[in-house]
Write an enzyme that holds these catalytic residues in place. Sequence first.
Site, PDB file in Angstrom:
ATOM      1  N   ALA A 150       0.838  -1.196   0.000  1.00  0.00           N
ATOM      2  CA  ALA A 150       0.000   0.000   0.000  1.00  0.00           C
ATOM      3  C   ALA A 150       0.877   1.252   0.000  1.00  0.00           C
ATOM      4  O   ALA A 150       1.767   1.402   0.829  1.00  0.00           O
ATOM      5  CB  ALA A 150      -0.920   0.000   1.217  1.00  0.00           C
ATOM      6  N   CYS A 159      -3.393  -8.657   6.337  1.00  0.00           N
ATOM      7  CA  CYS A 159      -2.985  -7.365   6.895  1.00  0.00           C
ATOM      8  C   CYS A 159      -3.028  -7.372   8.425  1.00  0.00           C
ATOM      9  O   CYS A 159      -4.056  -7.698   9.025  1.00  0.00           O
ATOM     10  CB  CYS A 159      -3.886  -6.256   6.359  1.00  0.00           C
ATOM     11  SG  CYS A 159      -3.428  -4.629   6.995  1.00  0.00           S
ATOM     12  N   ASP A 193      10.889 -11.525   4.953  1.00  0.00           N
ATOM     13  CA  ASP A 193      12.334 -11.403   5.190  1.00  0.00           C
ATOM     14  C   ASP A 193      13.169 -11.610   3.926  1.00  0.00           C
ATOM     15  O   ASP A 193      14.322 -12.047   4.002  1.00  0.00           O
ATOM     16  CB  ASP A 193      12.808 -12.369   6.290  1.00  0.00           C
ATOM     17  CG  ASP A 193      12.294 -11.978   7.663  1.00  0.00           C
ATOM     18  OD1 ASP A 193      11.741 -10.865   7.790  1.00  0.00           O
ATOM     19  OD2 ASP A 193      12.438 -12.779   8.613  1.00  0.00           O
ATOM     20  N   ARG A 240       9.049  -5.431   0.923  1.00  0.00           N
ATOM     21  CA  ARG A 240       9.846  -4.313   1.459  1.00  0.00           C
ATOM     22  C   ARG A 240      11.258  -4.261   0.873  1.00  0.00           C
ATOM     23  O   ARG A 240      11.834  -3.181   0.734  1.00  0.00           O
ATOM     24  CB  ARG A 240       9.898  -4.409   2.986  1.00  0.00           C
ATOM     25  CG  ARG A 240       8.551  -4.169   3.652  1.00  0.00           C
ATOM     26  CD  ARG A 240       8.648  -4.198   5.166  1.00  0.00           C
ATOM     27  NE  ARG A 240       8.960  -5.523   5.681  1.00  0.00           N
ATOM     28  CZ  ARG A 240       9.329  -5.772   6.930  1.00  0.00           C
ATOM     29  NH1 ARG A 240       9.462  -4.783   7.788  1.00  0.00           N
ATOM     30  NH2 ARG A 240       9.568  -7.009   7.328  1.00  0.00           N
TER      31      ARG A 240
END
Length: 359
Positions: free
Chosen positions: A23, A107, A215, A238
Amino acid sequence: MLQRPLKIGDVGIDFPAGLGALAGYSDWPFRVLCRRFGAGFAVAEVLLDRFVMSVTKGSKAGRFIRVDDEDHPCGAQLMGDDPALFAQAAQTLAARGFDWIDLNFACPVRKVLGKCRGGWFLGHPSEALHVVAVVRDALPPEMPLTLKLRRGLDDTQAAEEHFHRIVEGAWNLGVTAMTVHPRTVLQRYQGTADWEFLARLRFRRPDRVILGSGDLHSPQLACRMAEETGVDGLWIARGAVGYPWFFAELRAVLDGRPLPPPPSIFEQRRVLEEHFSLAVAAYGPDRAVSVMRNFAFQYAKIHPQGEAVRQSLVQLKSRSDWDDLLRIWYGVDLPGLRKPPPIPSDISCDSAKAADVSG
């Protein structure tokens, strides 16, 4: 080792690692940029069912539910609490041209859980499977339906039983693939992802398409997950933000080629300029500045003077400020850095922004 090519239903994917739904980050410009660097697929940022149904045309629709030729294959991720709205929104996104629909049952944001969305479903298997059934029935038979899950609501035996009930029920209802982040919902991004959980799931269902998440902060870690768990594909989240080079590096590692050097300052500048051009195409010149400011904080992590760059970004408000930033901090070529692993609070893959876009 990873399956090549990966298939999600009838959708062929040439490289089994892609950009996961983030998001505020996996918007059309960044998805296209990651594809140019070698991502095999992308999943658009998570959207509320209500938001999708309220935005059918105009600039917002063009920003949030845009998909085009360079973006394929691309999934659209949905979050919500109403099975009927889930189904209607899924039909809308399918009609807009996305290649598959992904339901977010993962989420961990408290605001989302409090509204009976996202990871809340992992504690309520009957409700989760009802949503799956309704959405599956609403979509064309050829449109793949996938799930994003965590390994359970918490570490209890009951939570793991709920997880497996949802997984088995969803396969039986026609879900094509699942992406599993092996942290619990309550764990959020603390601690480490339990890759052994993925390996056990793979052993339990070797006949199903399972993607791994969690990870994957470097190409080497991504390769380790593939080897240790046997998953069919990788959902890079990420680790790719502010570092689209991740996918080119991962292709090199998987092909047995040397890892390329970290992007130099001039290479970083080239990509920042390319990203900005895509942002202008999506958002217009004024809004592109604020969008890129958010991304530039992430790119700054690989600049050798990253803290000073971030201090400059605090003042970034206009296109001229953007040009000054590139001239001052990206005007002399120097070796760059590899992106460091995120700290636990840095970038939620399932950000609370998803709960706010509908206003």
